[in-house]
Motif scaffolding. Structure first.
Motif, PDB file in Angstrom:
ATOM      1  N   PHE A 250       0.820  -1.214   0.000  1.00 47.69           N
ATOM      2  CA  PHE A 250       0.000   0.000   0.000  1.00 47.69           C
ATOM      3  C   PHE A 250       0.855   1.266   0.000  1.00 47.69           C
ATOM      4  O   PHE A 250       0.391   2.314  -0.454  1.00 47.69           O
ATOM      5  CB  PHE A 250      -0.940  -0.007   1.209  1.00 47.69           C
ATOM      6  CG  PHE A 250      -2.234  -0.721   0.968  1.00 47.69           C
ATOM      7  CD1 PHE A 250      -3.411  -0.019   0.803  1.00 47.69           C
ATOM      8  CD2 PHE A 250      -2.265  -2.104   0.898  1.00 47.69           C
ATOM      9  CE1 PHE A 250      -4.608  -0.686   0.579  1.00 47.69           C
ATOM     10  CE2 PHE A 250      -3.448  -2.780   0.668  1.00 47.69           C
ATOM     11  CZ  PHE A 250      -4.627  -2.066   0.504  1.00 47.69           C
TER      12      PHE A 250
ATOM     13  N   GLY B 298      -0.534   3.840  -2.773  1.00 42.74           N
ATOM     14  CA  GLY B 298      -1.155   5.074  -2.329  1.00 42.74           C
ATOM     15  C   GLY B 298      -0.904   6.257  -3.237  1.00 42.74           C
ATOM     16  O   GLY B 298      -1.654   7.231  -3.214  1.00 42.74           O
TER      17      GLY B 298
ATOM     18  N   SER C 245       4.222   6.433  -0.055  1.00 45.91           N
ATOM     19  CA  SER C 245       3.414   7.261   0.842  1.00 45.91           C
ATOM     20  C   SER C 245       3.348   6.601   2.214  1.00 45.91           C
ATOM     21  O   SER C 245       2.890   5.459   2.338  1.00 45.91           O
ATOM     22  CB  SER C 245       1.997   7.432   0.280  1.00 45.91           C
ATOM     23  OG  SER C 245       1.122   7.961   1.264  1.00 45.91           O
TER      24      SER C 245
ATOM     25  N   SER D  43      -0.494   5.910   3.274  1.00 43.19           N
ATOM     26  CA  SER D  43      -1.101   4.715   2.700  1.00 43.19           C
ATOM     27  C   SER D  43      -0.399   3.463   3.203  1.00 43.19           C
ATOM     28  O   SER D  43      -1.016   2.400   3.344  1.00 43.19           O
ATOM     29  CB  SER D  43      -1.072   4.769   1.171  1.00 43.19           C
ATOM     30  OG  SER D  43       0.249   4.933   0.693  1.00 43.19           O
TER      31      SER D  43
ATOM     32  N   PHE E 197      -6.634  13.357   2.340  1.00 48.31           N
ATOM     33  CA  PHE E 197      -6.836  12.059   2.984  1.00 48.31           C
ATOM     34  C   PHE E 197      -7.057  12.241   4.487  1.00 48.31           C
ATOM     35  O   PHE E 197      -7.955  11.628   5.080  1.00 48.31           O
ATOM     36  CB  PHE E 197      -5.624  11.160   2.729  1.00 48.31           C
ATOM     37  CG  PHE E 197      -5.637   9.874   3.506  1.00 48.31           C
ATOM     38  CD1 PHE E 197      -6.401   8.804   3.090  1.00 48.31           C
ATOM     39  CD2 PHE E 197      -4.880   9.749   4.668  1.00 48.31           C
ATOM     40  CE1 PHE E 197      -6.422   7.616   3.812  1.00 48.31           C
ATOM     41  CE2 PHE E 197      -4.891   8.573   5.393  1.00 48.31           C
ATOM     42  CZ  PHE E 197      -5.670   7.502   4.958  1.00 48.31           C
TER      43      PHE E 197
END
Length: 267
Positions: free
Chosen positions: A61, A65, A89, A92, A233
């Motif tokens: 992830f 991300g 990231s 993420s 986010f």
């Protein structure tokens, strides 16, 4: 391309600086995690699979991300290219680590809450790993004053940052935050009587707010409404985290009626 330790120090091995500090952070986090797991009496055999799930989910992830940066799919990297060479990231990656740990626990039918192990481990790992970002990435936006990190023309060209002007050392801010968080978690919160996993929620909530604020001096691209992608986010995540903290507080999960060292099977 990230500079090597040899570039940074003028001697030593030609190892990627960013990767070296990330690896050091992971090793430090694992040491803290297993030390705390042993102290609290966790099942060492099954907890290993939870860690592997978290590492796998975080690694995948972390790359995904930043994958869909453009609405036109043809402008984004292919899935293989993104996983191999895409930007990483941290936010993420945290989501992926959380999902990976939960999937592993479901597979292993392991119902014990493990957040209290992850909180101090993650804080120390992030504090160390961010040195890699400090030495290899754009430090931040101009301070507008006489203090800050001043890049040489060569470094500024490599980092796509302004040269000759003081820049916010945003990664230093983050290193200090995580270092302080680790001290608080390790010397105080882990000894307090709270429900299992409560310290992890508190740590994530504090980091979410801090990260949202520090983004204003990170020099990341503005995506919408004057905010960067991480801030967008976090604008969604922070209310959810604080709703969780408020819900846990109402249930008394931060009160002294809980035994901090007892491992229990929790659904």
């Amino acid at each position: 391309m990230f500079p090597t330790l040899q570039d940074l120090l003028g001697f030593g091995p030609a190892l990627d600086t960013h990767s070296v500090f990330v690896a050091l952070g992971v090793f430090a986090a694992l040491a803290v995690f297993f030390s705390e797991a042993k102290r609290r009496g966790f099942d060492e055999d099954r907890i290993i699979y939870v860690v592997l799930g978290a590492l796998a989910g975080g690694a995948v992830f972390m790359r995904l991300g930043t994958w869909a940066q453009h609405l036109d799919p043809s402008r984004n990297l292919s899935l293989v290219e993104q996983l191999a060479h895409g930007n990483a990231s941290i936010l993420s990656g945290l989501v992926g680590a959380w999902l990976g740990a939960h999937v592993a626990k479901k597979v292993m039918r392991y119902k014990v809450r493990t957040g209290d192990l992850f909180a101090p481990a993650l804080a120390l790992g992030m504090a160390i790993g961010r040195f890699g970002c400090l030495f290899t990435e754009n430090p931040g936006s101009p301070t507008g004053t006489g203090w800050g990190i001043v890049l040489s023309p060569a470094a500024a060209a490599r980092l796509h940052a302004p040269a000759g002007v003081p820049l916010h050392p945003s990664f230093v801010y983050e290193i200090v935050f995580h270092a302080v968080a680790f001290v608080v978690l390790w010397t105080w919160l882990r000894h307090r009587a709270m429900a299992p996993g409560a310290t992890f929620t508190l740590y994530l909530g504090a980091y979410a707010v801090f990260r949202f604020l520090v983004e204003f001096v990170r020099a990341n691209d503005v995506a919408w409404l004057g905010m960067s992608r991480p801030q967008l986010f976090l604008a969604v995540s922070i209310p959810l985290l604080f709703a969780r903290i408020a819900w846990e507080a109402r249930r008394g999960r931060y009160s002294a009626r809980h035994e901090p060292h007892l491992v229990k099977e929790n659904a």
